[in-house]
Write a protein that holds these residues in place. Structure first.
Motif, PDB file in Angstrom:
ATOM      1  N   ALA A 150       0.834  -1.209   0.000  1.00 44.86           N
ATOM      2  CA  ALA A 150       0.000   0.000   0.000  1.00 44.86           C
ATOM      3  C   ALA A 150       0.868   1.258   0.000  1.00 44.86           C
ATOM      4  O   ALA A 150       0.575   2.232  -0.710  1.00 44.86           O
ATOM      5  CB  ALA A 150      -0.932  -0.013   1.215  1.00 44.86           C
ATOM      6  N   ALA A 152       3.751   1.579  -1.257  1.00 45.65           N
ATOM      7  CA  ALA A 152       4.406   1.702  -2.564  1.00 45.65           C
ATOM      8  C   ALA A 152       3.582   2.559  -3.523  1.00 45.65           C
ATOM      9  O   ALA A 152       4.139   3.185  -4.435  1.00 45.65           O
ATOM     10  CB  ALA A 152       4.647   0.324  -3.163  1.00 45.65           C
ATOM     11  N   GLU A 153       2.278   2.593  -3.322  1.00 44.72           N
ATOM     12  CA  GLU A 153       1.438   3.427  -4.189  1.00 44.72           C
ATOM     13  C   GLU A 153       1.672   4.913  -3.907  1.00 44.72           C
ATOM     14  O   GLU A 153       1.549   5.743  -4.804  1.00 44.72           O
ATOM     15  CB  GLU A 153      -0.034   3.064  -4.001  1.00 44.72           C
ATOM     16  N   LEU A 154       2.016   5.239  -2.665  1.00 43.42           N
ATOM     17  CA  LEU A 154       2.312   6.632  -2.314  1.00 43.42           C
ATOM     18  C   LEU A 154       3.718   7.034  -2.749  1.00 43.42           C
ATOM     19  O   LEU A 154       3.954   8.194  -3.089  1.00 43.42           O
ATOM     20  CB  LEU A 154       2.175   6.823  -0.796  1.00 43.42           C
ATOM     21  N   PRO A 156       6.135   5.376  -5.258  1.00 47.58           N
ATOM     22  CA  PRO A 156       6.430   4.297  -6.214  1.00 47.58           C
ATOM     23  C   PRO A 156       7.903   4.157  -6.601  1.00 47.58           C
ATOM     24  O   PRO A 156       8.315   3.089  -7.054  1.00 47.58           O
ATOM     25  CB  PRO A 156       5.580   4.677  -7.434  1.00 47.58           C
ATOM     26  N   ALA A 161       6.765  -2.517  -3.364  1.00 48.21           N
ATOM     27  CA  ALA A 161       5.859  -3.630  -3.663  1.00 48.21           C
ATOM     28  C   ALA A 161       6.629  -4.935  -3.804  1.00 48.21           C
ATOM     29  O   ALA A 161       6.118  -6.006  -3.488  1.00 48.21           O
ATOM     30  CB  ALA A 161       5.062  -3.346  -4.936  1.00 48.21           C
TER      31      ALA A 161
END
Length: 198
Positions: A150, A152-154, A156, A161
């Motif tokens: 999660a 990693a989405e903020l 990248p 991930a």
């Protein structure tokens, strides 16, 4: 398995995330049911991500589970050892609250115990010797991996991930290029060096 040598209800405890450069340290405490324990419980590092995810769901469905999370800012303040001990204590406290009483005994993976009042035994390599500790290792690892995916989405650029915050070559390269995020452990040498370089 050593679990039968200890009184019930028996609680197993393990942690995930002592070594990464980013993200929290997560501990889990698990009391397995007396019967119909999910098949395939083992040291989480010996299981595939898919198997861990399946067992995570199966363990959560049948066991008493507590999870303790200590974030990077507190890791930097306490140091990783004491942060890990705090996460373990939070996890067992959560199990105690769910049970309405303390476990009869706690088995902790490793050679050290937190400063607590629980009756407990440390077991080196416990995640392969105790089903309760093995279950805790699966819960802790899967929960921490989910948190890092999660995150990693903020952020990248750092590849969390796949590397889950550990110091992979890609993660270190991103640290040098972009600097630390709020989720980095600034007391860890590779992160501190990037801080100084900026």
């Amino acid at each position: 398995m050593v679990d039968s040598n200890f009184p019930a209800p028996l609680c197993g405890v393990d942690e995930a995330g002592r070594g990464p450069l980013a993200g929290p340290v997560v501990a889990a405490a698990v009391i397995l049911p007396a019967r119909q324990i999910p098949a395939g419980i083992n040291d989480s590092k010996k299981l595939t991500e898919k198997t861990r995810a399946r067992l995570y769901a199966e363990i959560r469905a049948c066991a008493v589970v507590g999870i303790g999370v200590v974030e990077p800012e507190e890791i930097d303040r306490l140091n990783i050892y004491w942060a890990t001990m705090k996460a373990m204590t939070l996890a067992v406290d959560a199990v105690t609250a769910a049970l309405g009483q303390a476990p009869a005994h706690v088995l902790v993976d490793g050679n050290r115990l937190p400063r607590w009042d629980y009756s407990a035994t440390p077991i080196v390599g416990g995640d392969a010797k105790s089903l309760a500790i093995g279950a805790a290792s699966i819960i802790a690892k899967h929960r921490r991996d989910t948190l890092m995916i999660a995150a990693a989405e903020l952020y990248p650029a750092y590849g969390w991930a796949s590397n889950k915050g550990y110091g992979s070559a890609a993660h270190l390269a991103a640290l040098r290029e972009h600097g630390p995020t709020p989720l980095h452990r600034r007391s860890f040498a590779p992160v501190a060096q990037c801080d100084l370089a900026l």
